[in-house]
Design a protein around this motif. Structure first.
Motif, PDB file in Angstrom:
ATOM      1  N   ASP A 499       1.452  -2.377  -9.796  1.00 33.82           N
ATOM      2  CA  ASP A 499       1.566  -1.530  -8.602  1.00 33.82           C
ATOM      3  C   ASP A 499       0.234  -0.869  -8.264  1.00 33.82           C
ATOM      4  N   GLU A 500      -0.528  -0.493  -9.286  1.00 32.20           N
ATOM      5  CA  GLU A 500      -1.864   0.058  -9.047  1.00 32.20           C
ATOM      6  C   GLU A 500      -2.715  -0.950  -8.284  1.00 32.20           C
ATOM      7  N   ALA A 501      -2.670  -2.201  -8.737  1.00 31.53           N
ATOM      8  CA  ALA A 501      -3.469  -3.247  -8.089  1.00 31.53           C
ATOM      9  C   ALA A 501      -2.960  -3.536  -6.682  1.00 31.53           C
ATOM     10  N   ALA A 502      -1.649  -3.548  -6.515  1.00 32.15           N
ATOM     11  CA  ALA A 502      -1.061  -3.884  -5.216  1.00 32.15           C
ATOM     12  C   ALA A 502      -1.475  -2.902  -4.128  1.00 32.15           C
ATOM     13  N   ARG A 503      -1.707  -1.660  -4.515  1.00 31.83           N
ATOM     14  CA  ARG A 503      -2.108  -0.658  -3.522  1.00 31.83           C
ATOM     15  C   ARG A 503      -3.488  -0.939  -2.927  1.00 31.83           C
ATOM     16  N   GLU A 504      -4.229  -1.829  -3.550  1.00 28.23           N
ATOM     17  CA  GLU A 504      -5.583  -2.128  -3.080  1.00 28.23           C
ATOM     18  C   GLU A 504      -5.642  -3.343  -2.153  1.00 28.23           C
ATOM     19  N   ILE A 505      -4.534  -4.043  -1.967  1.00 30.61           N
ATOM     20  CA  ILE A 505      -4.550  -5.286  -1.200  1.00 30.61           C
ATOM     21  C   ILE A 505      -5.041  -5.080   0.225  1.00 30.61           C
ATOM     22  N   ASP A 506      -4.635  -3.985   0.857  1.00 34.64           N
ATOM     23  CA  ASP A 506      -4.990  -3.761   2.261  1.00 34.64           C
ATOM     24  C   ASP A 506      -6.488  -3.593   2.480  1.00 34.64           C
ATOM     25  N   ARG A 507      -7.259  -3.468   1.413  1.00 33.18           N
ATOM     26  CA  ARG A 507      -8.708  -3.346   1.559  1.00 33.18           C
ATOM     27  C   ARG A 507      -9.370  -4.689   1.817  1.00 33.18           C
ATOM     28  N   PHE A 508      -8.602  -5.775   1.678  1.00 31.21           N
ATOM     29  CA  PHE A 508      -9.151  -7.118   1.854  1.00 31.21           C
ATOM     30  C   PHE A 508      -8.572  -7.775   3.102  1.00 31.21           C
ATOM     31  N   ASP A 509      -9.251  -8.798   3.582  1.00 37.05           N
ATOM     32  CA  ASP A 509      -8.739  -9.523   4.743  1.00 37.05           C
ATOM     33  C   ASP A 509      -8.992 -11.022   4.565  1.00 37.05           C
ATOM     34  N   GLY A 510      -8.659 -11.819   5.604  1.00 35.97           N
ATOM     35  CA  GLY A 510      -8.899 -13.260   5.565  1.00 35.97           C
ATOM     36  C   GLY A 510      -8.031 -13.974   4.548  1.00 35.97           C
ATOM     37  N   TRP A 511      -8.537 -15.112   4.073  1.00 33.10           N
ATOM     38  CA  TRP A 511      -7.758 -15.946   3.161  1.00 33.10           C
ATOM     39  C   TRP A 511      -7.496 -15.239   1.834  1.00 33.10           C
ATOM     40  N   ILE A 512      -8.410 -14.329   1.443  1.00 33.08           N
ATOM     41  CA  ILE A 512      -8.209 -13.596   0.192  1.00 33.08           C
ATOM     42  C   ILE A 512      -6.950 -12.741   0.280  1.00 33.08           C
ATOM     43  N   ALA A 513      -6.814 -12.003   1.409  1.00 33.99           N
ATOM     44  CA  ALA A 513      -5.628 -11.161   1.596  1.00 33.99           C
ATOM     45  C   ALA A 513      -4.367 -12.008   1.680  1.00 33.99           C
ATOM     46  N   ARG A 514      -4.466 -13.171   2.320  1.00 32.88           N
ATOM     47  CA  ARG A 514      -3.284 -14.058   2.424  1.00 32.88           C
ATOM     48  C   ARG A 514      -2.833 -14.519   1.042  1.00 32.88           C
ATOM     49  N   ASP A 515      -3.788 -14.886   0.197  1.00 30.70           N
ATOM     50  CA  ASP A 515      -3.436 -15.311  -1.168  1.00 30.70           C
ATOM     51  C   ASP A 515      -2.790 -14.169  -1.948  1.00 30.70           C
ATOM     52  N   MET A 516      -3.322 -12.971  -1.777  1.00 32.41           N
ATOM     53  CA  MET A 516      -2.755 -11.817  -2.488  1.00 32.41           C
ATOM     54  C   MET A 516      -1.341 -11.528  -2.021  1.00 32.41           C
ATOM     55  N   ARG A 517      -1.116 -11.609  -0.718  1.00 28.39           N
ATOM     56  CA  ARG A 517       0.227 -11.319  -0.197  1.00 28.39           C
ATOM     57  C   ARG A 517       1.215 -12.414  -0.590  1.00 28.39           C
ATOM     58  N   ALA A 518       0.735 -13.646  -0.685  1.00 24.26           N
ATOM     59  CA  ALA A 518       1.611 -14.727  -1.154  1.00 24.26           C
ATOM     60  C   ALA A 518       2.020 -14.474  -2.606  1.00 24.26           C
ATOM     61  N   ALA A 519       1.057 -14.026  -3.412  1.00 28.65           N
ATOM     62  CA  ALA A 519       1.370 -13.687  -4.806  1.00 28.65           C
ATOM     63  C   ALA A 519       2.371 -12.542  -4.859  1.00 28.65           C
ATOM     64  N   GLU A 520       2.198 -11.553  -3.971  1.00 36.13           N
ATOM     65  CA  GLU A 520       3.106 -10.413  -3.938  1.00 36.13           C
ATOM     66  C   GLU A 520       4.527 -10.821  -3.563  1.00 36.13           C
ATOM     67  N   ALA A 521       4.646 -11.759  -2.632  1.00 36.87           N
ATOM     68  CA  ALA A 521       5.981 -12.215  -2.227  1.00 36.87           C
ATOM     69  C   ALA A 521       6.704 -12.855  -3.412  1.00 36.87           C
ATOM     70  N   TYR A 522       5.978 -13.661  -4.181  1.00 33.82           N
ATOM     71  CA  TYR A 522       6.570 -14.269  -5.373  1.00 33.82           C
ATOM     72  C   TYR A 522       6.935 -13.199  -6.407  1.00 33.82           C
ATOM     73  N   LEU A 523       6.015 -12.272  -6.650  1.00 33.53           N
ATOM     74  CA  LEU A 523       6.251 -11.251  -7.674  1.00 33.53           C
ATOM     75  C   LEU A 523       7.387 -10.311  -7.294  1.00 33.53           C
ATOM     76  N   GLU A 524       7.576 -10.078  -6.011  1.00 36.35           N
ATOM     77  CA  GLU A 524       8.703  -9.255  -5.576  1.00 36.35           C
ATOM     78  C   GLU A 524      10.019  -9.946  -5.912  1.00 36.35           C
ATOM     79  N   ALA A 525      10.063 -11.263  -5.704  1.00 37.87           N
ATOM     80  CA  ALA A 525      11.260 -12.021  -6.067  1.00 37.87           C
ATOM     81  C   ALA A 525      11.481 -11.991  -7.575  1.00 37.87           C
ATOM     82  N   LEU A 526      10.399 -12.102  -8.333  1.00 39.01           N
ATOM     83  CA  LEU A 526      10.491 -12.058  -9.792  1.00 39.01           C
ATOM     84  C   LEU A 526      10.985 -10.693 -10.265  1.00 39.01           C
TER      85      LEU A 526
END
Length: 652
Positions: A499-526
């Motif tokens: 959760d500490e790391a997730a709070r930092e996602i909005d600081r990034f953009d482009g394909w990096i942010a997309r990859d992070m949000r895709a990881a978050e979608a999976y981890l939320e399901a987990l």
């Protein structure tokens, strides 16, 4: 309660951070003041943490003695009878703390085998009641790097200052420094800090204590270059970090035509001062570069060193310069080696748009020419290894081992070999190599992250999370570190760190942010185990398989972690992995090459997993070499037996 509170002077932050990291890796809970919350008063938090800690480790130095805070913190610990003391530079604690024993860490290179370290941790264990943890791992494969602990000298060569009136000549001074660095490293057994770490210190940043603390170096070589026309004056000084005493210094004058002899002379003096043998072989055919070509060579090297060929055009911009040098001076092996490295790195990047066969031939020609001129050009072996298909495990390993044989202290060779061991499931070997590479390149974020990742793969989950959390604080803008923490912490159930790391996602953009949000979608399901979310994620992965014909191995691991182990293996059976045997093919897993073999892989725990190993070419490698993956020790079945059976079945 925290096991250890670390008290230190701000000027000693680098070494304090290294000590805190080492204590955390040993399993102690550690508090250091970069954990301060932004919304609370400094003094209030410090007092709370001091009172809560079971032990207080005070790091003394000249700066610490003069500090307002360190003696005050030591006084509280002294009164509470929980004071542990360590001198970073040999200075004694002030009164009344000199009545308590103080260990000395002068010249410490990070080795946890150092006698003082054992005493410090023993004191903390006694005060805290915590035993920490240690990774009691079997020895690495013979011939590969063992742990990072090392008591030999570690030399950092700093970028020589440009004393010329032309600021554009900084590249020349940097190049001179790096050439001396390479001469010492290649010609002796001496460990030398990589350029990407040591060249971070320039001008006023070159304080001996600061550099030694950050790099763990025992000795520093610094100097200056003054150039006027064709004349060059080089001044150099070798300093012993513990005593801050200059043990050698000299000045060298000559023409640009003499630059190779000047560099070799400095390297020889340094080696002699450190009492190590230095073997400098004359270039074949007396090959040396005239001044103009030498400048082109240094410019090319500077472009590569200051960039990242996987993400920018640094290698592409260096190639024309190197082709100019090799064309005019075909007997100069270093230029051929660098041309092979740059061409291979460009070809390996995801943004190469040229003719593949043409570039591949350039790599081959350059590497083969470099090795013909000088068989000890380790970079040429690395370039050839880059050309091999991912699934050509034995061929890749042979070339990587050859690179390590000729350049045993080269961080690039160590890192590539560590990545290889990671990919074939030899995580203990990977960790040992990663630690040694990091020791030689301590300020490279990727090197530090790789060590943290390998801690997770050998089963040290808490240590891996703690190390990566510290890296995020050190390099908050590094996306690779953040996405690693998101995935690792979430996968292993360390949700607070996630959760500490997730709070930092909005600081990034482009394909990096997309990859992070895709990881978050999976981890939320987990995390939620919500059937609808799980089905949504797996359907998405199935769509990827339908579209591409393959399924990255990290997604096979993800589907299995979502509780759909058989479905994960069903999809893997439908996927093609033939591309791993194609020189132009990609790796079978995004980001993490060995994840399918990690301790958390539910897919690997099924006997059905063995045929997948056959299709990836892993079974043939393991059987032929006898270098089996670490997972043979934790799979709930006879892994070797199942893999051998699947291998034979595929052959019949």
């Amino acid at each position: 309660m925290t096991d250890v509170f670390v008290s230190y002077a701000r000027a000693d932050y680098g070494q304090a951070r290294r000590i805190a990291d080492s204590l955390a890796s040993a399993g102690f809970s550690v508090w250091i003041d970069d954990d301060l919350p932004a919304h609370r008063a400094f003094s209030t938090v410090i007092e709370e943490r001091l009172n809560a800690a079971k032990a207080v480790l005070v790091l003394w130095s000249e700066d610490a003695r003069a500090s307002r805070w360190v003696p005050a913190e030591a006084d509280l610990a002294f009164t509470a009878d929980k004071l542990v003391q360590l001198s970073l530079d040999g200075v004694l604690p002030p009164l009344p703390f000199n009545r308590v024993h103080c260990e000395t860490a002068t010249g410490w290179n990070g080795s946890t085998d150092a006698p003082f370290w054992q005493k410090i941790t023993a004191s903390i264990v006694e005060l805290s009641g915590s035993q920490g943890h240690s990774l009691e791992l079997p020895a690495p494969t013979p011939g590969l790097a063992k742990s990072a602990a090392n008591t030999e000298p570690l030399l950092a060569i700093l970028p020589f200052d440009n004393l010329s009136s032309d600021e554009e000549l900084t590249y020349f001074c940097d190049g001179m420094s790096e050439e001396i660095q390479r001469t010492v490293s290649d010609g002796s057994s001496l460990r030398v800090v990589a350029r990407s770490s040591s060249f971070q210190f320039r001008g006023a940043e070159k304080d001996t204590a600061k550099v030694a603390s950050a790099l763990g170096a025992t000795h520093l070589l610094d100097g200056s270059v003054r150039r006027g026309g064709a004349r060059v004056r080089i001044s150099a000084e070798l300093v012993e970090c513990g005593s801050r005493r200059a043990i050698w210094g000299d000045r060298f004058d000559g023409d640009l035509d003499d630059v190779f002899a000047l560099q070799e002379s400095i390297a020889e003096r340094v080696a002699k001062a450190l009492k190590v043998a230095l073997a400098i072989e004359s270039a074949p055919g007396g090959a040396q570069l005239p001044p103009g070509l030498y400048e082109s060579f240094l410019r090319a090297r500077g472009r590569i060193a200051e960039g990242d060929a996987l993400y920018d055009d640094s290698a592409e911009r260096a190639i024309p310069l190197l082709e100019e040098v090799t064309s005019a001076a075909p007997d100069f092996a270093p230029a051929w080696e660098l041309l092979a490295s740059a061409s291979a790195a460009s070809l390996r990047s995801g943004h190469f748009e040229g003719d593949y066969d043409e570039r591949r031939n350039l790599v081959l020609k350059s590497a083969e020419t470099a090795l013909k001129l000088d068989p000890k050009r380790g970079g040429a072996y690395l370039a050839l290894a880059f050309l091999e298909p991912w699934g050509a495990y034995r061929a890749r390993e042979k070339l990587l081992l050859k690179a390590l044989e000729v350049s045993p202290n080269d961080p690039a060779s160590l890192t590539e070999m560590s990545q290889f061991c990671w990919s074939v499931g030899r995580f203990r070997d990977a960790l040992g190599l990663a630690q040694k590479a990091c020791e030689l390149n301590p300020l490279m974020p990727a090197a530090r992250l790789h060590v943290a990742q390998m801690h997770a793969y050998v089963g040290d989950y808490a240590g891996a999370i703690a190390l990566t959390r510290q890296l995020i604080r050190r390099w908050p803008d590094n996306p690779g570190i953040l996405i690693s923490q998101l995935n690792t912490a979430g996968t292993l159930g360390f949700w607070e760190a996630h959760d500490e790391a997730a709070r930092e996602i909005d600081r990034f953009d482009g394909w990096i942010a997309r990859d992070m949000r895709a990881a978050e979608a999976y981890l939320e399901a987990l995390r939620t185990k919500d059937p609808e979310q799980i089905e949504k994620r797996i359907s998405r992965y199935e769509g990827l398989l339908e579209k591409t014909g393959t399924l990255p191995l990290n997604l096979v691991v993800s589907i299995a972690a979502l509780g759909q182990v058989d479905r994960a293996l069903d999809l893997a059976e439908r996927a093609s992995y033939d591309y791993v045997f194609d020189p132009q093919g990609d790796r079978p897993s995004i980001y993490y090459p060995g994840t399918i073999l990690g301790p958390w892989s539910e897919a690997m725990k099924q006997k059905r997993f063995a045929p997948l190993c056959v299709r990836l070419g892993l079974s043939a490698y393991w059987i032929e070499t006898g270098a089996w993956p670490d997972c043979v020790e934790w799979t709930p079945y006879n892994f070797k037996e199942e893999v051998r059976a699947a291998h034979e079945a595929a052959r019949s």
